[in-house]
Design an enzyme around this catalytic site. Structure first.
Site, mmCIF file in Angstrom:
data_model
loop_
_atom_site.group_PDB
_atom_site.id
_atom_site.type_symbol
_atom_site.label_atom_id
_atom_site.label_comp_id
_atom_site.label_asym_id
_atom_site.label_seq_id
_atom_site.Cartn_x
_atom_site.Cartn_y
_atom_site.Cartn_z
ATOM 1 N N TRP A 102 0.818 -1.222 0.000
ATOM 2 C CA TRP A 102 0.000 0.000 0.000
ATOM 3 C C TRP A 102 0.844 1.260 0.000
ATOM 4 O O TRP A 102 0.507 2.249 -0.675
ATOM 5 C CB TRP A 102 -0.988 -0.015 1.167
ATOM 6 C CG TRP A 102 -2.111 -0.976 0.924
ATOM 7 C CD1 TRP A 102 -2.389 -2.115 1.628
ATOM 8 C CD2 TRP A 102 -3.094 -0.920 -0.118
ATOM 9 N NE1 TRP A 102 -3.483 -2.746 1.083
ATOM 10 C CE2 TRP A 102 -3.926 -2.049 0.022
ATOM 11 C CE3 TRP A 102 -3.344 -0.034 -1.169
ATOM 12 C CZ2 TRP A 102 -5.004 -2.301 -0.843
ATOM 13 C CZ3 TRP A 102 -4.415 -0.288 -2.035
ATOM 14 C CH2 TRP A 102 -5.216 -1.406 -1.868
ATOM 15 N N ASP A 173 -1.307 6.695 6.124
ATOM 16 C CA ASP A 173 -2.448 5.915 5.633
ATOM 17 C C ASP A 173 -2.783 4.876 6.705
ATOM 18 O O ASP A 173 -2.149 3.824 6.780
ATOM 19 C CB ASP A 173 -2.073 5.239 4.306
ATOM 20 C CG ASP A 173 -3.160 4.282 3.824
ATOM 21 O OD1 ASP A 173 -4.222 4.173 4.485
ATOM 22 O OD2 ASP A 173 -2.941 3.644 2.774
ATOM 23 N N LYS A 197 -12.243 -1.156 6.696
ATOM 24 C CA LYS A 197 -11.518 -2.137 7.492
ATOM 25 C C LYS A 197 -11.976 -2.068 8.949
ATOM 26 O O LYS A 197 -12.433 -3.055 9.490
ATOM 27 C CB LYS A 197 -10.004 -1.891 7.410
ATOM 28 C CG LYS A 197 -9.290 -2.518 6.226
ATOM 29 C CD LYS A 197 -9.591 -1.894 4.900
ATOM 30 C CE LYS A 197 -8.912 -2.547 3.736
ATOM 31 N NZ LYS A 197 -8.113 -1.660 2.916
HETATM 32 C C1 PLP Z 1 -7.540 -1.223 1.766
HETATM 33 C C2 PLP Z 1 -6.427 -0.253 1.821
HETATM 34 C C3 PLP Z 1 -6.295 0.784 0.891
HETATM 35 C C4 PLP Z 1 -7.245 0.944 -0.275
HETATM 36 O O1 PLP Z 1 -8.466 1.448 0.144
HETATM 37 P P1 PLP Z 1 -9.602 1.829 -0.925
HETATM 38 O O2 PLP Z 1 -10.653 2.390 -0.045
HETATM 39 O O3 PLP Z 1 -9.972 0.580 -1.636
HETATM 40 O O4 PLP Z 1 -9.035 2.837 -1.849
HETATM 41 C C5 PLP Z 1 -5.256 1.667 1.034
HETATM 42 N N1 PLP Z 1 -4.385 1.561 2.050
HETATM 43 C C6 PLP Z 1 -4.468 0.567 2.953
HETATM 44 C C7 PLP Z 1 -3.468 0.488 4.060
HETATM 45 C C8 PLP Z 1 -5.490 -0.367 2.872
HETATM 46 O O5 PLP Z 1 -5.577 -1.357 3.777
#
Ligand code: PLP
Length: 361
Positions: A102, A173, A197
């Site tokens: 990511w 993030d 999540k």
């Molecule tokens: C799932 C995830 C993403 C992507 O998220 P979207 O909402 O599908 O764009 C980005 N960063 C991390 C750490 C993730 O777990």
């Protein structure tokens, strides 16, 4: 029906109590004789919900007053583009710390918009991956911001210490570990997280942005992702995903009612420690993350071979342990044990793993 546990990495399981409440008030929300998804986002009731949700997350994370809480669409990946547009000057540059899938994806997208330096912060020793370097105080000042991902959802690598970037702006993030434990928000310029999540359903992303970083967006920034426009319109410049927002608010309240983030951290540590302890002594399964970086949220493991992994996932599914297949780019298995996963789910998983190991030794 025997109990089912859902280990999906995202969209992930929600607290049962939240789903039950949503079901119970689906047809008649706040005595309006309609559902929450059928009322104007600018009406009194929804505006109050939005305000309440911000108070809830402020309380949960102890967010200082000089930060805004914004709700946007386009997921975390949308923010991969929005962050450089909002935070990079016209000729600016940023540093991206690469700890896995990511963080690398964020850097790749940011490169569309400006000069990006990228540094790998993990290293592999004897087949075990760990985070090696977190001090960037010597070089950070030359960048508009430094970006990293504290929990790599796919590999199960979590970074518990906050990188040292001196006075530079740190952007995180936190899609897969937000609200899993207390954090010191003041160490960050910006935190963002897709909801699906650990907060609610997909469709909404939450931004926590320090005031001084708002109002610097490039003129070509799409308005719906311009942090100043989002702030000035209470995150309602365009119609927000109201049902997702509502569910996030119910989850925030559930967290507050269950002791807040310190209580969550104890629960999450207890769950993860139990699972890793079993993995380590099993002699059958392997986790390949350094102990100091083992994720509390996404526990990855594998057997000796792919056929056995496939057999494991199929047999687990039959026993009501769902979505244990690892991400396609790493293979193996992954148990995502976010806030909503009760300890009973982890215990059921361990019992199944013991039995499977015995039968397939
Ligand atoms: C799932 C995830 C993403 C992507 O998220 P979207 O909402 O599908 O764009 C980005 N960063 C991390 C750490 C993730 O777990």
């Amino acid at each position: 029906m025997s109990q089912v546990f859902n280990f999906s990495a995202g969209p992930a399981m929600m607290p049962q109590a939240v789903l039950a409440q949503a079901q119970q008030e689906l047809l008649n929300w706040e005595a309006l004789q309609t559902s929450v998804m059928e009322v104007s986002h600018r009406g009194k009731n929804f505006m109050a919900l939005a305000e309440r949700s911000i108070q809830q997350i402020r309380e949960l994370l102890a967010i200082p007053d000089n930060y805004q809480v914004l709700f946007a669409q386009g997921g975390a990946r949308g923010q991969f583009a929005a962050i450089p547009l909002n935070l990079l000057g016209e000729n600016g540059k940023a540093l991206y710390l690469n700890s896995g899938y990511w963080s690398a994806a964020a850097a790749k997208e940011a490169r569309l918009f400006g000069k990006i330096d990228e540094v790998t912060i993990t290293a592999e020793k004897d087949g075990v991956v760990g985070v090696e370097k977190l001090d960037f105080s010597e070089i950070a000042a030359q960048y508009d911001y430094v970006h990293y991902c504290p929990n790599e959802t796919i590999s199960g690598v979590e970074i518990f210490d906050v990188p040292n970037v001196g006075d530079a702006v740190l952007v995180a993030d936190m899609s897969s570990n937000i609200l899993s434990r207390p954090i010191d928000v003041s160490k960050f310029g910006m935190i963002y997280a897709g909801a699906q999540k650990n907060m609610g359903p997909s469709g909404i992303v939450i931004l926590i942005v320090r005031d001084d970083l708002i109002g610097k967006a490039r003129s070509a920034t799409p308005s719906i992702w311009n942090y100043q426009i989002l702030r000035d319109n209470d995150s309602m410049f365009n119609t927000p995903p109201t049902f997702a927002w509502y569910l996030c608010s119910l989850v925030f309240q559930w967290l507050l009612d269950n002791g807040g983030l310190s209580a969550m951290e104890s629960r999450n540590r207890a769950k993860a420690e139990k699972l890793y302890a079993y993995l380590d002594q099993s002699g059958f399964y392997r986790n390949t993350v350094a102990v100091a970086n083992r994720s509390l949220m996404n526990v990855t493991f594998t057997t000796e071979n792919d056929d056995l992994n496939a057999k494991f996932v199929a047999a687990a599914t039959k026993c009501g342990l769902q979505a244990l297949k690892g991400h396609r780019i790493v293979g193996g298995m992954r148990a995502s044990i976010y806030n909503a996963m009760p300890i009973e789910g982890v215990e059921a998983l361990i019992a199944f793993m013991q039995q499977f190991a015995q039968e397939n030794q």
